[in-house]
Write an enzyme that holds these catalytic residues in place. Structure first.
Site, PDB file in Angstrom:
ATOM      1  CG  ASP A 104       6.663 -21.615  14.767  1.00  0.00           C
ATOM      2  OD1 ASP A 104       6.454 -20.980  13.716  1.00  0.00           O
ATOM      3  OD2 ASP A 104       7.760 -21.603  15.364  1.00  0.00           O
ATOM      4  CG  ASP A 107       7.436 -26.965   5.270  1.00  0.00           C
ATOM      5  OD1 ASP A 107       8.454 -26.393   5.703  1.00  0.00           O
ATOM      6  OD2 ASP A 107       6.829 -27.836   5.919  1.00  0.00           O
ATOM      7  CG  HIS A 108      11.648 -22.455   5.427  1.00  0.00           C
ATOM      8  ND1 HIS A 108      10.684 -22.028   6.286  1.00  0.00           N
ATOM      9  CD2 HIS A 108      12.710 -22.783   6.194  1.00  0.00           C
ATOM     10  CE1 HIS A 108      11.147 -22.092   7.519  1.00  0.00           C
ATOM     11  NE2 HIS A 108      12.370 -22.551   7.498  1.00  0.00           N
ATOM     12  CE  LYS A 114      15.912 -25.901   7.049  1.00  0.00           C
ATOM     13  NZ  LYS A 114      16.894 -24.905   7.433  1.00  0.00           N
ATOM     14  CE  LYS A 129       5.985 -21.313   9.681  1.00  0.00           C
ATOM     15  NZ  LYS A 129       6.933 -21.939  10.508  1.00  0.00           N
ATOM     16  NE  ARG A 171      -1.687  -1.614   3.471  1.00  0.00           N
ATOM     17  CZ  ARG A 171      -1.953  -1.906   4.725  1.00  0.00           C
ATOM     18  NH1 ARG A 171      -3.184  -1.840   5.164  1.00  0.00           N
ATOM     19  NH2 ARG A 171      -0.995  -2.278   5.562  1.00  0.00           N
ATOM     20  CG  HIS A 180       8.957 -26.696   9.543  1.00  0.00           C
ATOM     21  ND1 HIS A 180       8.641 -26.257   8.289  1.00  0.00           N
ATOM     22  CD2 HIS A 180       9.068 -25.580  10.301  1.00  0.00           C
ATOM     23  CE1 HIS A 180       8.553 -24.942   8.292  1.00  0.00           C
ATOM     24  NE2 HIS A 180       8.799 -24.501   9.497  1.00  0.00           N
ATOM     25  CD  GLU A 182      13.392 -22.453  16.302  1.00  0.00           C
ATOM     26  OE1 GLU A 182      13.566 -21.447  15.616  1.00  0.00           O
ATOM     27  OE2 GLU A 182      12.280 -22.857  16.671  1.00  0.00           O
TER      28      GLU A 182
HETATM   29  N1  LIG Z   1       8.937 -12.869   7.926  1.00  0.00           N
HETATM   30  C1  LIG Z   1       9.318 -14.133   7.859  1.00  0.00           C
HETATM   31  O1  LIG Z   1      10.475 -14.503   8.124  1.00  0.00           O
HETATM   32  C2  LIG Z   1       8.324 -15.194   7.452  1.00  0.00           C
HETATM   33  C3  LIG Z   1       8.722 -16.555   7.448  1.00  0.00           C
HETATM   34  C4  LIG Z   1       7.821 -17.526   7.034  1.00  0.00           C
HETATM   35  C5  LIG Z   1       6.558 -17.142   6.621  1.00  0.00           C
HETATM   36  N2  LIG Z   1       6.191 -15.822   6.652  1.00  0.00           N
HETATM   37  C6  LIG Z   1       4.840 -15.480   6.171  1.00  0.00           C
HETATM   38  O2  LIG Z   1       4.958 -14.525   5.133  1.00  0.00           O
HETATM   39  C7  LIG Z   1       3.871 -13.619   5.152  1.00  0.00           C
HETATM   40  C8  LIG Z   1       4.395 -12.194   5.241  1.00  0.00           C
HETATM   41  O3  LIG Z   1       5.091 -12.020   6.446  1.00  0.00           O
HETATM   42  P1  LIG Z   1       5.993 -10.729   6.750  1.00  0.00           P
HETATM   43  O4  LIG Z   1       6.718 -11.044   8.001  1.00  0.00           O
HETATM   44  O5  LIG Z   1       6.766 -10.330   5.552  1.00  0.00           O
HETATM   45  O6  LIG Z   1       4.861  -9.613   7.036  1.00  0.00           O
HETATM   46  P2  LIG Z   1       5.071  -8.031   7.127  1.00  0.00           P
HETATM   47  O7  LIG Z   1       6.470  -7.669   7.412  1.00  0.00           O
HETATM   48  O8  LIG Z   1       4.002  -7.536   8.034  1.00  0.00           O
HETATM   49  O9  LIG Z   1       4.761  -7.509   5.645  1.00  0.00           O
HETATM   50  C9  LIG Z   1       3.464  -7.412   5.115  1.00  0.00           C
HETATM   51  C10 LIG Z   1       3.523  -6.831   3.721  1.00  0.00           C
HETATM   52  O10 LIG Z   1       2.223  -6.795   3.194  1.00  0.00           O
HETATM   53  C11 LIG Z   1       1.911  -5.470   2.762  1.00  0.00           C
HETATM   54  N3  LIG Z   1       0.478  -5.304   2.937  1.00  0.00           N
HETATM   55  C12 LIG Z   1      -0.238  -5.367   4.089  1.00  0.00           C
HETATM   56  N4  LIG Z   1      -1.539  -5.160   3.840  1.00  0.00           N
HETATM   57  C13 LIG Z   1      -1.651  -4.956   2.511  1.00  0.00           C
HETATM   58  C14 LIG Z   1      -2.738  -4.680   1.649  1.00  0.00           C
HETATM   59  N5  LIG Z   1      -3.989  -4.553   2.097  1.00  0.00           N
HETATM   60  N6  LIG Z   1      -2.489  -4.546   0.330  1.00  0.00           N
HETATM   61  C15 LIG Z   1      -1.225  -4.642  -0.148  1.00  0.00           C
HETATM   62  N7  LIG Z   1      -0.163  -4.903   0.620  1.00  0.00           N
HETATM   63  C16 LIG Z   1      -0.372  -5.046   1.932  1.00  0.00           C
HETATM   64  C17 LIG Z   1       2.780  -4.566   3.651  1.00  0.00           C
HETATM   65  O11 LIG Z   1       3.037  -3.304   3.103  1.00  0.00           O
HETATM   66  P3  LIG Z   1       2.061  -2.029   3.348  1.00  0.00           P
HETATM   67  O12 LIG Z   1       1.816  -1.958   4.809  1.00  0.00           O
HETATM   68  O13 LIG Z   1       2.820  -0.866   2.765  1.00  0.00           O
HETATM   69  O14 LIG Z   1       0.823  -2.308   2.580  1.00  0.00           O
HETATM   70  C18 LIG Z   1       4.056  -5.402   3.647  1.00  0.00           C
HETATM   71  O15 LIG Z   1       4.731  -5.235   2.417  1.00  0.00           O
HETATM   72  C19 LIG Z   1       3.018 -14.059   6.345  1.00  0.00           C
HETATM   73  O16 LIG Z   1       2.050 -14.966   5.857  1.00  0.00           O
HETATM   74  C20 LIG Z   1       3.991 -14.804   7.234  1.00  0.00           C
HETATM   75  O17 LIG Z   1       3.359 -15.760   8.050  1.00  0.00           O
HETATM   76  C21 LIG Z   1       7.046 -14.841   7.051  1.00  0.00           C
END
Ligand SMILES: NC(=O)c1ccc[n+]([C@@H]2O[C@H](COP(=O)([O-])OP(=O)(O)OC[C@H]3O[C@@H](n4cnc5c(N)ncnc54)[C@H](OP(=O)(O)O)[C@@H]3O)[C@@H](O)[C@H]2O)c1
Length: 516
Positions: free
Chosen positions: A262, A204-205, A209, A175, A69, A267, A243
């Site tokens: 989690d 599923d990362h 591996k 996930k 956004r 996994h 961990e």
């Molecule tokens: N982070 C990790 O290491 C990790 C690992 C495994 C899985 N995941 C999964 O990956 C997904 C993302 O996680 P994250 O940690 O990257 O989340 P995050 O840091 O909160 O990022 C969310 C992203 O979505 C955008 N967003 C939110 N609402 C939106 C909307 N209505 N329209 C368009 N864009 C929107 C945000 O930007 P704006 O606010 O500018 O819109 C931001 O770019 C989740 O499902 C999480 O469970 C994450």
């Protein structure tokens, strides 16, 4: 062989030698990342794509379109990603490679929750796909935003005819895939209403591996082990996913998830699938996924009494290591001071099929445990006769240890005669180390998974039925735990091996946890 095909075969991501060379090539593509400015995109996806690009694995024509956004131009998005790469990379960013890569990056400011965003997305995709190659209609959507947004985006894509037809599409879903079986079924319904199963890549990362994939290679290419891989020779199987870190600023997420959602539902069950599956009839996605599914379906169901008896929950309290204090789970940011979320799980499972009947599978996982290690221990039965007399018999059974992280290795433990003793047996280890043997650089699992998706190989992604079957295994445990809140949390000190009940779980069966 042409020069071109030799180059493809030299790829570090080469899978098996019987895949035709043309299938190993990635066709021009547009990758649309919903949540292109988020943590996952900045820390994992874009650094991974850059690394694949630098390794020469991407075709000349491709585009990456980040969507979020926040208002930003393409140039500002490139600056944001450059900074993220500089922060995430171990080596300094090579300026000329970055400049080449940056020309493939684009940005669209749009709220994916609003209908009007999708026509703008179509226009942008149409322009980009036309720009990068004349006939390139390959589009991959990556859902890297909150799981709550996943159904909204999928429905938006469907309503605007962006799933099939105008483009050749695939979709990658992160996930967590649902919170329980019911929500996973609903998400699958929405997904399969919009896309064919063959277009859906549930990631599923762990499956990216090398050492996890090696479980299958090790089993099915070495006759000596596969002959023993059954209830006649295997006493028990243990899986430890430990961990040392706590929840690291992810309190809000972890409060909702806990150890089972989690780690176990995804996994660890996937690891069990690979250890316990029957040989597939071929090395293609559905043959392998069929065999893993059969394992999940064969899990012996738990009654409430079984759950109380054969599962252990825990939550870490404060601890001290090397003079340094760490706070307990309940003191972490974003965590309720009276939280009952489990940061530790141990359990004993049985797989009720011909190969595994009677063989216990013990699993344990947790945060702030004694060290970071992911390891599978296959414990073999003792020989039928104690030839060397009871007093000097080996205490250590034969053990095969498959270590997945931090070191990637395989270790076979067996007994030998202790030098100069009369009849004393000593356990020794025969070790194979990936790092020492292949001197390979570390591959982040996302590299392999993104490459596979770009090539259209679904083998390492999780199928709809497996997701639902995995939830079916853990749902009763979550429900039982939620309906009987613990009165003893926190119950383990940080940097230990978890609550004492986890040791008792094995000791009752005359066994103990094995680690290297
Ligand atoms: N982070 C990790 O290491 C990790 C690992 C495994 C899985 N995941 C999964 O990956 C997904 C993302 O996680 P994250 O940690 O990257 O989340 P995050 O840091 O909160 O990022 C969310 C992203 O979505 C955008 N967003 C939110 N609402 C939106 C909307 N209505 N329209 C368009 N864009 C929107 C945000 O930007 P704006 O606010 O500018 O819109 C931001 O770019 C989740 O499902 C999480 O469970 C994450």
């Amino acid at each position: 062989m042409s020069k071109d095909s030799t180059e493809s075969l030299a790829s570090p991501f080469l899978q098996t030698c019987d895949i035709p060379v043309q299938q190993l090539k990635i066709k021009p593509f547009t990758l649309v990342i919903f949540g292109g400015t988020g943590d996952l995109s900045k820390r994992k996806l874009l650094p991974t794509l850059f690394s694949i690009f630098r390794a020469g694995e991407l075709p000349k024509e491709f585009a990456i379109l980040g969507i979020a956004r926040s208002k930003m131009t393409d140039e500002q998005y490139r600056d944001l990603i450059k900074k993220a790469l500089q922060e995430s990379g171990e080596e300094p960013l090579e300026e000329s490679t970055w400049t080449d890569f940056s020309h493939h990056l684009f940005y669209l400011s749009a709220d994916s929750g609003k209908d009007e965003s999708f026509p703008s997305l179509y226009k942008k995709m149409d322009k980009l796909t036309g720009q990068i190659a004349r006939d390139c209609r390959n589009v991959i959507y990556y859902l890297a935003l909150s799981p709550r947004m996943a159904p909204v985006v999928i429905e938006g894509l469907k309503k605007n005819d962006l799933c099939r037809g105008a483009f050749d599409t695939k979709i990658i879903v992160e996930k967590p895939f649902g919170r329980d079986r019911r929500s996973a079924v609903e998400l699958n319904r929405i997904l399969t209403d919009a896309f064919e199963e063959s277009q859906i890549y549930r990631i599923d990362h762990y499956l990216g591996k090398d050492t996890v994939q090696n479980i299958m290679f090790f089993r099915f290419s070495n006759n000596i082990f596969e002959q023993l891989w059954n209830r006649h020779y295997i006493d028990s199987v243990q899986i430890t996913v430990a961990e040392a870190l706590g929840i690291e600023n992810r309190g809000a997420y972890y409060e909702q998830a806990g150890a089972i959602r989690d780690m176990v539902q995804n996994h660890i069950l996937q690891l069990i699938g690979m250890i316990a599956m029957e040989p597939p009839v071929g090395f293609e996605a559905d043959y392998i996924r069929d065999e893993k599914l059969k394992v999940f379906l064969a899990f012996q169901p738990f009654s409430e009494g079984d759950i109380d008896q054969f599962t252990v929950r825990g939550q870490y309290g404060p601890g001290k290591v090397n003079g340094k204090d760490v706070q307990g789970y309940r003191e972490e940011e974003g965590v309720a001071p009276d939280s009952n979320t489990s940061t530790f799980f141990a359990g004993r499972f049985h797989i009720a099929n011909w190969r595994w009947a009677g063989v216990p599978f013990y699993i344990r996982t947790g945060k702030r445990l004694a060290k970071r290690i992911t390891e599978i221990a296959i414990q073999f039965k003792q020989p039928p006769l104690r030839l060397f007399g009871r007093s000097c018999d080996t205490l250590d059974p034969n053990i095969l240890l498959l270590t997945i992280q931090p070191e990637e290795k395989i270790c076979l433990r067996f007994g030998v005669k202790y030098p100069h003793s009369e009849n004393q047996i000593h356990a020794v280890n025969m070790v194979f180390s990936y790092q020492e043997t292949f001197k390979m650089r570390y591959y982040n699992p996302y590299e392999r998974l993104l490459i596979d998706c770009l090539k259209g190989d679904l083998t390492l992604f999780v199928r709809e039925d497996a997701i639902e079957a995995m939830w079916h295994i853990v749902d009763p445990i979550v429900a039982r735990w939620e309906s009987t809140p613990p009165d003893h949390f926190p119950n383990y000190e940080a940097w230990t091996w978890g609550p004492e009940e986890a040791n008792l779980l094995l000791e009752r069966d005359g066994r103990r946890w094995i680690t290297t």
